[in-house]
Design a protein around this motif. Structure first.
Motif, short mmCIF file in Angstrom:
data_model
loop_
_atom_site.label_atom_id
_atom_site.label_comp_id
_atom_site.label_asym_id
_atom_site.label_seq_id
_atom_site.Cartn_x
_atom_site.Cartn_y
_atom_site.Cartn_z
N UNK A 19 65.73 7.48 59.28
CA UNK A 19 64.30 7.69 59.35
C UNK A 19 63.59 6.49 58.72
N UNK A 20 62.68 5.91 59.47
CA UNK A 20 61.99 4.71 59.02
C UNK A 20 61.25 4.95 57.70
N UNK A 21 60.67 6.15 57.56
CA UNK A 21 59.89 6.44 56.37
C UNK A 21 60.76 6.59 55.13
N UNK A 22 62.07 6.75 55.31
CA UNK A 22 62.95 6.93 54.16
C UNK A 22 62.97 5.69 53.28
N UNK A 23 62.95 4.50 53.91
CA UNK A 23 62.93 3.25 53.13
C UNK A 23 61.66 3.16 52.29
#
Length: 814
Positions: A681-685
């Motif tokens: 998930x991109x937002x995890x970073x």
């Protein structure tokens, strides 16, 4: 008569001990000399007397077997656990295993001179073993496994049994190393007597064990042994060597590979290090089992397997192996079980058609092109039943030939970067499959067709992928299913199909996790067999609709219920109070929201005060590299694996939108919580960076501390202070009313609960800060009132906060 030249190797060892232990030697000589006389004069009466003495040494007989059955009014050959020979009518086997006896082993047991097998496994015998057991010259089997025998060295006189084939001492309290070396034991009885004093005080596994030339099986599991004597390599008849769950250290003992007769070799759960020889089977061609899991072995996996034609079980999990799986592993044509994860394996590099490897091209073009694949030769293992490659660094699809292995029972591929699709046709390729564990990869496609016909499946664990399709009642035809985890995929539910209703047929189902799938469905009635089996039900963020059914109270075994972020309506049924075993309930009570909002509000204002205190604005660089304090140092991926037992399911505390939280223990003994971010998930970073910043900049005794970080390109994790009292939700919903939880600390003066750094006596504007704090807390309490009508609206909050902030700034900068 003995020959002195045969004992010259004892040297100084003999001289010192003979001076110190003259009395001990005399007793021993008398004891063993009696053996010659006793063996000629004993009879069945002697056997009876020996067994009755054993009975008198039993202090606890929970099943009353000996007290009721071992009676002088009947023949000892009819006693429970006693077997007599047909020819001499003497006791040849004594088997009292698994009956819970407590007591000691008396010396008189050495009078059972016709005894061939002595089995006392899984009881509670304690103390030392009597040396008189050396009279049992016919013994072929000794099994004292899982008792509480002697803390200290293994008796060196185990080298005195000329016919011993199997010696089982696992699960006791033997410890130590093999620090002394004395001469080998010759066969003459008097040499035995003479040399015994020389070896009496050896610790650990006695080196004289090498004299048991007829020994076939040696089990020393579950002790605290630290070293293996090289003399074990001289036992040329040995077929099974098992020293599991001990404290072995140092490099892999190559001398055990000198035992050409070896078939089973197991050193799992030790601390062996170093690498393995490439030609590991060269001198042990009959090897069937090689079990070295849970050690610290490293380097590459041995590459020469052509001589291991008989190998059926290869267990190398939980080590530090690197590199690829050797291609000639396909030569192990009768291999049944292959465990290679967790490790640090990266797979083979695919060759590009232009002549460059993808790894070479990646240096010139894109780093993500390096595809570290599972070798196609895995598909040549047509007898394979278990494949575990989880927690490695494999990338790309599984080889097509793999799906032709019809004997598969367990597939473990979780926590890699594998991609591609599983075959979509309805004919099932793995009719014997029981466990499918492939979560946290990049798989895609309609996998439900693949698994629906797997009638033997008990565990389906496929979260954090990109699978899609419609979950139908056909899935519930898996009558044996116990674990069904489809979280974080793209599954839907057909409203015309009764998937949830059909769950009543799954009488063994314990876990159902569907989080973050666009199900858009109604909650089930939780009837039928689920009422007694289901322990975990999770549908967070699944667009669930409707009311919470009153039948939910019938889930008598339910421990965890997760209903967050859905479109549920109506009231909470009173039957929910019948969930007596529930330890975690998330999202059921709507009044959670204002409390969480209040907490966030307080934290936000705490940030404001900290910034005022520092008189500077904290910044994050454009690269997102956080400057963390020296106490919050980087931790390696290997340390995290070790702390969580390879991110074992048993260590999993919870899962959320951006990752999972595991309980762990670091090498220094520190108890921690480890949050692993799901980088699919991109937002995890962004969440990782944000949490690092927040936890670094906020310091309060009531906030958890960030202890370590791992900020890699493919793996990110935070190591946090472990909070043993459970989740916030548990305290909110199970112990205190919400308003009481917020209000109770502030029944005291605000100065008594505020952080000392924030409100110290030396502060110039202490009274002004106190007024601000009181205003903030009053605002938070108003946001946590029980009913929505009485709470402050967000509009009111947004008006009040700037006023408080402006007041503080005016005082501070006056």
């Amino acid at each position: 008569m003995f020959n002195p030249q045969k004992v010259t190797h004892c040297g100084t060892c003999f001289i010192q001990l003979i001076m110190m232990k003259t009395m001990s030697m005399s007793i021993l000589i008398c004891s063993i000399m009696v053996t010659i006389i006793v063996s000629e004069t004993t009879n069945i009466t002697t056997d009876q007397s020996a067994l009755l003495v054993l009975k008198s040494h039993i202090t606890h007989d929970p099943q009353n077997i000996l007290s009721e059955n071992w009676s002088t009014s009947s023949s000892i050959c009819s006693w429970v656990g006693v077997t007599c020979g047909a020819k001499h009518k003497r006791v040849t086997m004594l088997n009292l295993s698994y009956i819970g006896l407590t007591g000691t082993v008396p010396p008189q047991l050495g009078n059972l001179t016709f005894l061939v097998e002595l089995r006392l496994e899984n009881n509670s015998f304690h103390g030392s073993l009597p040396v008189e057991l050396t009279r049992l010259r016919r013994l072929k089997m000794i099994n004292f496994g899982f008792n509480n025998l002697m803390k200290g060295e293994i008796p060196s006189w185990f080298g005195l049994f000329p016919k011993l084939e199997s010696l089982n001492l696992y699960g006791n309290q033997f410890t130590g190393d093999s620090n002394y070396h004395c001469a080998s034991l010759p066969l003459h009885i008097y040499i035995y007597i003479y040399l015994y004093v020389c070896i009496l005080y050896i610790t650990g596994i006695p080196r004289e064990i090498g004299n048991l030339t007829t020994l076939k099986e040696l089990y020393l599991d579950y002790n605290n042994l630290k070293e293996i004597p090289k003399e074990i390599g001289h036992v040329n008849s040995l077929e099974v060597l098992s020293i599991r769950y001990n404290a072995l250290t140092g490099p892999f003992p190559l001398f055990v590979l000198d035992i050409s007769s070896l078939k089973n070799l197991s050193f799992t759960y030790n601390n062996l290090s170093g690498s393995l020889p490439n030609s590991i089977c060269e001198s042990v061609p009959n090897l069937k089992l090689l079990a070295l899991a849970h050690n610290q072995l490293g380097g590459s996996i041995p590459s020469q397997w052509s001589q291991c034609k008989n190998l059926q079980f290869l267990l190398l999990s939980y080590n530090r192996f690197v590199g690829s799986i050797p291609r000639n592993i396909g030569n192990l044509t009768i291999l049944k079980e292959l465990y290679l994860g967790p490790n640090n394996l990266t797979g083979d590099v695919v060759e590009h058609k232009l002549g460059y490897s993808i790894q070479q091209l990646s240096c010139r073009i894109f780093p993500c092109l390096a595809r570290r694949i599972v070798p196609s030769e895995i598909g040549d293992l047509q007898n394979l039943e278990v494949l575990v490659l989880q927690v490695n660094h494999f990338i790309g699809p599984m080889p097509p030939k793999f799906f032709n292995i019809s004997s598969m029972r367990i597939i473990g591929l979780a926590v890699n970067h594998l991609s591609g699709q599983f075959p979509s046709h309805t004919s099932f390729l793995f009719p014997n499959l029981k466990q499918l564990v492939i979560g946290m990869n990049d798989f895609t496609g309609p996998i439900l067709n693949f698994i629906s016909n797997a009638s033997q499946l008990t565990q389906i664990d496929i979260p954090y992928n990109s699978f899609y399709g419609t979950v139908t009642s056909k899935l519930c035809s898996l009558r044996n299913i116990q674990w069904l985890n489809l979280a974080f995929n793209n599954f839907t539910i057909d409203s015309s199909d009764n998937f949830f209703t059909s769950l009543a047929d799954c009488k063994y189902l314990r876990l159902l996790e569907l989080e973050s799938n666009p199900l858009n469905a109604m909650l089930p009635d939780f009837g039928g067999n689920l009422s007694s089996s289901l322990q975990y039900f999770g549908v967070i963020n699944c667009s669930m609709k409707g009311n919470i059914p009153k039948q939910i109270g019938s889930l008598s075994s339910l421990i965890t219920l997760k209903l967050d972020d859905n479109d549920l309506t109506g009231s909470i049924p009173p039957t929910i109070g019948g969930l007596q075993k529930v330890q975690e309930t998330i999202g059921v009570l709507r009044i959670t929201l204002p409390v969480v909002s209040s907490i966030i509000l307080i934290l936000a204002l705490a940030c404001l005060f900290v910034r005022c205190k520092k008189d500077e604005t904290l910044k994050i660089s454009s690269e997102g590299n956080l400057k963390l304090p020296s106490t919050c140092r980087e931790i390696s991926h290997e340390e995290l694996l070790e702390a969580t037992n390879g991110f074992n399911e048993a260590n999993l505390l919870d899962t959320g939108s951006f990752g999972s939280v595991y309980e762990g223990k670091l090498n220094d003994g520190l108890h921690v919580a480890i949050k692993v971010f799901n980088l699919n998930f991109e937002k995890a970073c962004k969440s990782f960076d944000a949490e690092c910043e927040a936890l670094f900049n906020l310091h309060h005794r009531n906030l958890i501390k960030m202890l370590r970080t791992h900020n890699g390109n493919e793996f990110k994790a935070l190591v946090l202070q472990f909070m043993p009292m459970g989740s916030l939700e548990k305290w909110l919903h199970n112990y205190l009313s919400l308003r009481k939880w917020v209000r109770e600390p502030f029944s005291l003066e605000v100065t008594e609960v505020a952080d000392k750094e924030l409100l110290g006596e030396e502060k110039a504007h202490r009274s002004a800060i106190k007024v601000c704090l009181s205003s903030i807390m009053d605002l938070a309490l108003n946001c946590s009132l029980e009913t929505p009508e009485t709470r402050k609206t967000i509009k009111d909050v947004l008006i009040s906060l700037p006023k408080i902030s402006r007041f503080l700034k005016e005082i501070l900068y006056a």
